[in-house]
Design an enzyme around this catalytic site. Structure first.
Site, PDB file in Angstrom:
ATOM      1  N   ASP A  13       0.845  -1.209   0.000  1.00 54.13           N
ATOM      2  CA  ASP A  13       0.000   0.000   0.000  1.00 54.13           C
ATOM      3  C   ASP A  13       0.873   1.250   0.000  1.00 54.13           C
ATOM      4  O   ASP A  13       1.989   1.245   0.530  1.00 54.13           O
ATOM      5  CB  ASP A  13      -0.916  -0.036   1.246  1.00 54.13           C
ATOM      6  CG  ASP A  13      -2.097   0.906   1.113  1.00 54.13           C
ATOM      7  OD1 ASP A  13      -2.353   1.400  -0.009  1.00 54.13           O
ATOM      8  OD2 ASP A  13      -2.757   1.159   2.137  1.00 54.13           O
ATOM      9  N   ASN A  62     -11.240  -2.445  -5.211  1.00 53.69           N
ATOM     10  CA  ASN A  62     -10.452  -1.499  -6.021  1.00 53.69           C
ATOM     11  C   ASN A  62     -11.128  -1.119  -7.350  1.00 53.69           C
ATOM     12  O   ASN A  62     -10.720  -0.161  -8.006  1.00 53.69           O
ATOM     13  CB  ASN A  62      -9.030  -2.029  -6.283  1.00 53.69           C
ATOM     14  CG  ASN A  62      -8.127  -1.962  -5.067  1.00 53.69           C
ATOM     15  OD1 ASN A  62      -7.264  -2.812  -4.853  1.00 53.69           O
ATOM     16  ND2 ASN A  62      -8.312  -0.943  -4.233  1.00 53.69           N
TER      17      ASN A  62
HETATM   18  C1  IPE Z   1      -5.656  -2.648  -0.134  1.00 54.03           C
HETATM   19  O1  IPE Z   1      -5.237  -1.330  -0.317  1.00 54.03           O
HETATM   20  C2  IPE Z   1      -5.669  -3.361  -1.440  1.00 54.03           C
HETATM   21  C3  IPE Z   1      -4.366  -3.577  -2.064  1.00 54.03           C
HETATM   22  C4  IPE Z   1      -3.206  -3.270  -1.555  1.00 54.03           C
HETATM   23  C5  IPE Z   1      -4.414  -4.212  -3.336  1.00 54.03           C
HETATM   24  P1  IPE Z   1      -6.287  -0.145  -0.506  1.00 54.03           P
HETATM   25  O2  IPE Z   1      -5.487   1.097  -0.598  1.00 54.03           O
HETATM   26  O3  IPE Z   1      -7.199  -0.443  -1.627  1.00 54.03           O
HETATM   27  O4  IPE Z   1      -7.133  -0.225   0.847  1.00 54.03           O
HETATM   28  P2  IPE Z   1      -7.895   0.905   1.675  1.00 54.03           P
HETATM   29  O5  IPE Z   1      -8.813   1.598   0.732  1.00 54.03           O
HETATM   30  O6  IPE Z   1      -6.863   1.821   2.235  1.00 54.03           O
HETATM   31  O7  IPE Z   1      -8.598   0.139   2.733  1.00 54.03           O
HETATM   32  C1  IPE Z   2      -1.617   0.146  -3.357  1.00 51.88           C
HETATM   33  O1  IPE Z   2      -1.368   1.522  -3.389  1.00 51.88           O
HETATM   34  C2  IPE Z   2      -1.825  -0.433  -4.734  1.00 51.88           C
HETATM   35  C3  IPE Z   2      -3.196  -0.864  -5.031  1.00 51.88           C
HETATM   36  C4  IPE Z   2      -4.202  -0.866  -4.202  1.00 51.88           C
HETATM   37  C5  IPE Z   2      -3.434  -1.332  -6.390  1.00 51.88           C
HETATM   38  P1  IPE Z   2      -2.533   2.563  -3.408  1.00 51.88           P
HETATM   39  O2  IPE Z   2      -2.901   2.847  -4.814  1.00 51.88           O
HETATM   40  O3  IPE Z   2      -3.642   2.145  -2.537  1.00 51.88           O
HETATM   41  O4  IPE Z   2      -1.812   3.845  -2.798  1.00 51.88           O
HETATM   42  P2  IPE Z   2      -2.428   4.873  -1.764  1.00 51.88           P
HETATM   43  O5  IPE Z   2      -2.909   4.076  -0.591  1.00 51.88           O
HETATM   44  O6  IPE Z   2      -3.554   5.584  -2.446  1.00 51.88           O
HETATM   45  O7  IPE Z   2      -1.294   5.763  -1.414  1.00 51.88           O
HETATM   46 MG    MG Z   3      -4.058   2.392  -0.584  1.00 51.14          MG
END
Ligand code: IPE
Ligand code: IPE
Ligand code: MG
Length: 227
Positions: A13, A62
């Site tokens: 993340d 997502n």
């Molecule tokens: C969790 O991260 C999903 C992945 C890393 C693929 P998100 O960024 O989507 O989760 P939330 O929205 O912070 O819970």
């Molecule tokens: C994790 O990084 C990757 C996926 C969920 C695909 P994020 O895209 O959630 O990055 P932040 O949390 O918005 O910084």
């Molecule tokens: Mg994220």
């Protein structure tokens, strides 16, 4: 006595925030993050006890992201997997997935099946990407399959019916400072050790993972018993 470490799971993340901090669009962070996934897979392949590493790459939630970002992630995944085949061979890594792959385009499904086939014989490490994965979805579908077969639902039968049977997780790491599971592997994480780091995924390194593992190895895991 040191803990065993055979199955590591990672919630990757912070890609978006990493890019934003640098004045880039979010998708730049996903590109950089993909390189880190490769480095960590190499670390796991060379690690003496890690057999499986599961990365959360795309959740069932997502899809709520802007269309351009979802499209970018799908294209990136397809290109990344094809490009990664050499590295899977080099590291002796087997590629697997968990999640509802049928939700993806036929082309991406084909690529996924192709990379699975080509790497099926590797034994240094199994890299599982959680793709279109949601733990509630996984558990509900498994329960419904058992119910349809008119079988008794027990911990063992439900555990075996999941898409990730036999794979209890020893250590779960989440980057970016968020302290939640976001619907990741609820069943398999029931007794895992958790580690949350503020490092954003594109900045995460094998050295930091090594420190986290060192700490994990010396934690006391009681599993409800007394020490
Ligand atoms: C969790 O991260 C999903 C992945 C890393 C693929 P998100 O960024 O989507 O989760 P939330 O929205 O912070 O819970
Ligand atoms: C994790 O990084 C990757 C996926 C969920 C695909 P994020 O895209 O959630 O990055 P932040 O949390 O918005 O910084
Ligand atoms: Mg994220």
């Amino acid at each position: 006595m040191k803990n065993k470490l055979t199955h590591l799971a990672i919630i990757m993340d912070g890609n978006g925030r990493w890019a934003k901090e640098r004045g880039h669009i979010r998708t730049k962070g996903h590109e950089k993050g993909a390189d880190v996934t490769r480095n960590i897979t190499q670390y796991c392949a060379e690690h003496p006890t890690i057999e499986t590493v599961t990365f959360y790459a795309f959740s069932t939630e997502n899809w709520k992201r802007p269309k351009y970002e979802v499209n970018f992630l799908m294209k990136l995944l397809n290109a990344w997997l094809l490009n990664e085949l050499d590295t899977y061979h080099k590291f002796g890594a087997k590629f697997e997935t968990v999640g509802d792959i049928e939700g993806f385009s036929p082309k991406l499904q084909e690529t996924i099946a192709y990379i699975k086939r080509e790497t099926a014989h590797h034994t240094n490490v199994t890299q599982i990407l959680a793709l279109n994965y949601g733990a509630r979805d996984e558990i509900a579908k498994a329960a419904s399959r058992l119910a349809n077969r008119d079988e008794e639902i027990t911990e063992d039968s439900l555990g075996a019916e999941l898409n990730t049977p036999y794979r209890d997780i020893d250590l779960m790491v989440r980057t970016s400072g968020e302290q939640r599971l976001s619907n990741f592997l609820l069943w398999q994480l029931s007794y895992s050790e958790f580690y949350f780091t503020d490092t954003l995924w594109p900045d995460f390194t094998p050295e930091e993972l090594e420190d986290i593992i060192d700490q994990y190895l010396h934690r006391e895991r009681r599993f409800g018993a007394v020490s």
